[in-house]
Design an enzyme around this catalytic site. Sequence first.
Site, PDB file in Angstrom:
ATOM      1  N   HIS A  92      -3.052   2.097  -9.702  1.00 37.15           N
ATOM      2  CA  HIS A  92      -2.233   1.945  -8.638  1.00 37.15           C
ATOM      3  C   HIS A  92      -2.497   2.538  -7.395  1.00 37.15           C
ATOM      4  CE1 HIS A  92      -0.071   5.588  -9.863  1.00 37.15           C
ATOM      5  NE2 HIS A  92       0.610   5.571  -8.733  1.00 37.15           N
ATOM      6  N   ASP A  93      -3.030   3.522  -7.274  1.00 35.55           N
ATOM      7  CA  ASP A  93      -3.213   4.527  -6.314  1.00 35.55           C
ATOM      8  C   ASP A  93      -4.847   4.694  -5.816  1.00 35.55           C
ATOM      9  OD1 ASP A  93      -0.925   5.328  -5.235  1.00 35.55           O
ATOM     10  OD2 ASP A  93      -0.822   7.026  -6.403  1.00 35.55           O
TER      11      ASP A  93
ATOM     12  N   HIS B 257       2.873  -2.217  -5.037  1.00 33.49           N
ATOM     13  CA  HIS B 257       3.694  -0.967  -5.761  1.00 33.49           C
ATOM     14  C   HIS B 257       4.561  -0.203  -4.888  1.00 33.49           C
ATOM     15  CE1 HIS B 257       0.326   1.553  -4.882  1.00 33.49           C
ATOM     16  NE2 HIS B 257       1.133   2.709  -5.003  1.00 33.49           N
ATOM     17  N   HIS B 258       4.508  -0.153  -3.498  1.00 37.31           N
ATOM     18  CA  HIS B 258       5.318   0.490  -2.702  1.00 37.31           C
ATOM     19  C   HIS B 258       6.445  -0.454  -2.052  1.00 37.31           C
ATOM     20  CE1 HIS B 258       4.050   4.585  -3.124  1.00 37.31           C
ATOM     21  NE2 HIS B 258       2.750   4.276  -3.115  1.00 37.31           N
TER      22      HIS B 258
ATOM     23  N   ASP C 140       6.155   5.015 -10.581  1.00 33.69           N
ATOM     24  CA  ASP C 140       5.537   5.990  -9.681  1.00 33.69           C
ATOM     25  C   ASP C 140       6.534   6.896  -8.888  1.00 33.69           C
ATOM     26  OD1 ASP C 140       3.432   6.672  -7.689  1.00 33.69           O
ATOM     27  OD2 ASP C 140       4.108   5.256  -6.208  1.00 33.69           O
TER      28      ASP C 140
ATOM     29  N   HIS D 159      -3.038   2.794   1.623  1.00 34.90           N
ATOM     30  CA  HIS D 159      -3.820   2.857   0.075  1.00 34.90           C
ATOM     31  C   HIS D 159      -3.439   1.673  -0.487  1.00 34.90           C
ATOM     32  CE1 HIS D 159       0.127   4.754  -1.335  1.00 34.90           C
ATOM     33  NE2 HIS D 159      -0.481   4.362  -2.626  1.00 34.90           N
TER      34      HIS D 159
ATOM     35  N   LYS E 194      -6.316   5.397  -2.583  1.00 31.96           N
ATOM     36  CA  LYS E 194      -6.246   6.684  -1.898  1.00 31.96           C
ATOM     37  C   LYS E 194      -7.835   7.424  -1.859  1.00 31.96           C
ATOM     38  CE  LYS E 194      -1.606   8.190  -2.620  1.00 31.96           C
ATOM     39  NZ  LYS E 194      -0.549   8.904  -3.678  1.00 31.96           N
TER      40      LYS E 194
HETATM   41 FE   LIG Z   1       1.286   6.736  -7.019  1.00 34.77          FE
HETATM   42 FE   LIG Z   2       1.024   4.670  -4.261  1.00 34.38          FE
END
Ligand SMILES: [Fe+2]
Ligand SMILES: [Fe+2]
Length: 384
Positions: free
Chosen positions: A247-248, A300-301, A329, A276, A251
Amino acid sequence: MRSVVNPDCRKQKTTLFQNKADLTSMIEEYAKDWQLFINTLRYPAAIIDIECNIVAANKEMSVLFGENINSTHTKCYQVFHGADMPVENCPMVKAEKSFTHEEAEIYEPSLGKFLRVMIDPIIADKRLIGAIHYALDITDQKMAEENSIDLVEIYANSINELKASELRAQKGRDAFLNMLEDISESYKELENLFLRFILVMVNALDAKSPWTKGHSERVSMYAEQIAKEMLMDADEIKNIRLAGLLHDIGKLGIYDYLLDKPGKLTKEEFNIVKKHPAQGASILKDITQLREIIPFIKYHHEKLDGNGYPNKLKGKKIPLGAKILHVADSFDSMTSDRPYRPAPGIEYALSELEKHKGPQFDNDVVDAFLSVLEKSYIESANLL
Ligand SMILES: [Fe+2]
Ligand SMILES: [Fe+2]
């Protein structure tokens, strides 16, 4: 031993039978008696002398051959078989030596019939003077036997063909199963390779910042437990697990100093960090196997009330996988230290989930997660 012996013949002196002419005249002498005898028979019969001349024949013999053959004094093999000499297997030839009943099965082409030809020798004073020649029409019997043999042969061939077909089918099945096994093995190898590739990417992300180390694995684990609690199917659970790991991944493209900054990010810095999710989707977009989870990663955010990022999606427009990742998360973030703050703790995290259930977090997802945590707590308490 069956033999037809005229008792009167035995009274004759051997001197009467010194040559074939004597023997022939002997059988002719008794022809009338023999005629009476064979007339009583219901099947074709004839009397022949040792020269194979027909000296008497009954009505059935004439019926069989379609002509009057009584007392023709012609050779039996000429009349019966249209031959110049005794036919092969003629039992008369054998009877001349054996002095006993002989028989043979003969196919007579002129009649189109199978005949059982039987010979009973007529013996006088230990000398063969002639024979009774019978012929039974066994055509129906032979045809039945041949049909039976044909049927047996057809049946045997069918069985053999069936066995051969089964063998071919078995070989086909074996080959197909082997192929499936090979494909399955290859698929497993590919899947293992794929999972290793994902873990390499996650490890690369972990190595980037000590503050996020282990975050992806924990989010993946929480998300998987939520998906199971929500009774999602196996493929969906697997996708959620993968999405948690990745998911990240966006980054990777964020400057390290922003991830490790001990203080609060400026608005500009935060705007960079907020890229990200979209960057992660972009990194993974060409991986076919991840096509279904890219929206989970990208959103996801997002928050139910539309105050999330990157697209400010609302409510049902946010994929369920993304809602699950958001809860998992957020929980891990609230229970982990960050360079700019210590971990607020699990009680705070639980209260935040409850507090923002509805406007930010999906109700069902939060309830499922709380249920998972409760079960986990009870389980660990029981272990103590
Ligand atoms: Fe995360
Ligand atoms: Fe994230």
